[in-house]
Scaffold this active site. Structure first.
Site, PDB file in Angstrom:
ATOM      1  N   HIS A   1      20.438 -46.928   7.809  1.00 25.61           N
ATOM      2  CA  HIS A   1      19.918 -46.385   9.072  1.00 25.61           C
ATOM      3  C   HIS A   1      18.479 -45.931   8.870  1.00 25.61           C
ATOM      4  O   HIS A   1      18.127 -45.421   7.804  1.00 25.61           O
ATOM      5  CB  HIS A   1      20.797 -45.221   9.540  1.00 25.61           C
TER       6      HIS A   1
ATOM      7  N   GLU B   1      17.431 -51.828  15.116  1.00 31.18           N
ATOM      8  CA  GLU B   1      17.159 -50.486  15.645  1.00 31.18           C
ATOM      9  C   GLU B   1      15.681 -50.169  15.489  1.00 31.18           C
ATOM     10  O   GLU B   1      15.250 -49.676  14.427  1.00 31.18           O
ATOM     11  CB  GLU B   1      17.969 -49.433  14.881  1.00 31.18           C
TER      12      GLU B   1
HETATM   13  P1  13P Z   1      19.939 -42.922  20.101  1.00 32.70           P
HETATM   14  O1  13P Z   1      21.013 -43.645  20.885  1.00 32.70           O
HETATM   15  O2  13P Z   1      20.014 -41.446  20.228  1.00 32.70           O
HETATM   16  O3  13P Z   1      18.592 -43.473  20.395  1.00 32.70           O
HETATM   17  O4  13P Z   1      20.218 -43.205  18.566  1.00 32.70           O
HETATM   18  C1  13P Z   1      20.263 -44.527  18.134  1.00 32.70           C
HETATM   19  C2  13P Z   1      20.751 -44.533  16.758  1.00 32.70           C
HETATM   20  O5  13P Z   1      20.039 -44.169  15.837  1.00 32.70           O
HETATM   21  C3  13P Z   1      22.134 -44.962  16.527  1.00 32.70           C
HETATM   22  O6  13P Z   1      22.384 -45.120  15.185  1.00 32.70           O
END
Ligand code: 13P
Length: 229
Positions: A95, A154
């Protein structure tokens, strides 16, 4: 199969997690067989929350958010993949917050993915543009079977900001990830996903689901996201 993955991050003690589950059960989310709903919990919640979840009959799977990059042994405080294998079938690795706050490198992420696969846990590997190629190269170098992984695009700018990116741009990067991993794995999008924008991501051909942070902490919003999928 469409994946809806919640990531609670470092939130919710066991008491709070039980209240969340009571609320979700009352909302009766529509989890049809074509949806895979996975909830990535803090280690401290996993076992007991799962018992309560099983009693509820809701078809949701619990998962972990991190795993040690070390084999079992003298590593005080570490939770390794063998320990997790009795509790979960999925685990997030790489992550953005772990790369940024704990200096996790692509090699460490690949090592974690290897340990997870050795213990029959599916790695949910988070990627972003600066380390997309490097990360995927590390996976191949360490012999990680990418066909057994789930990937998530992400973008850092979208995490926790409310600034979700254009679904077409997300789809483009998701395709790039598919191309680099031989079109063998599902690719999800994560970053400010909400009930209002979920459909626009799910409609994109290269996006197989979403990873939801903030809105997964609110049972009403999480149920709305499940129902809108
Ligand atoms: P948000 O949905 O708060 O933007 O977070 C995304 C995230 O990091 C999920 O792992």
């Amino acid at each position: 199969m469409k994946y809806i993955v919640g990531n609670w991050k470092s939130n919710q003690n066991l008491t709070q997690s039980f209240l969340w589950l009571d609320d979700l059960i009352a909302l009766k989310p529509k989890i049809t067989p074509d949806k895979k709903v996975i909830l990535c919990l803090p280690f401290t919640d996993i076992a007991t929350f799962n018992q309560k979840l099983n009693e509820s009959g809701l078809p949701i799977e619990v998962a972990a958010q991190n795993v040690s990059h070390m084999a079992p042994g003298k590593h005080t405080g570490e939770i390794n993949a063998q320990m997790l294998s009795e509790l979960v079938s999925y685990c997030i690795v790489g992550h953005h917050e772990r790369r940024a706050d704990f200096a996790e490198t692509s090699d460490v992420v690949a090592t974690k993915a290897s340990f997870l696969l050795e213990n029959s846990i599916t790695p949910i590997i988070c990627l972003d543009k600066p380390y997309l190629d490097q990360q995927i190269k590390s996976l191949f170098t360490q012999g990680v079977e990418v066909s057994k992984c789930i990937f998530v695009y992400e973008p850092a700018s979208a995490i926790g900001t409310g600034n979700s990116i254009d679904p077409k741009d997300a789809n483009h990067v998701a395709h790039q990830i598919s191309f680099l991993t031989d079109y063998l794995s599902p690719v999800l999008y994560g970053g400010s996903v909400s009930p209002d924008n979920i459909k626009s991501y799910m409609d994109e051909p290269n996006i197989s689901g979403v990873l939801v942070g903030t809105d997964s902490l609110n049972p009403t919003l999480f149920a709305d996201i499940i129902n809108a999928t």
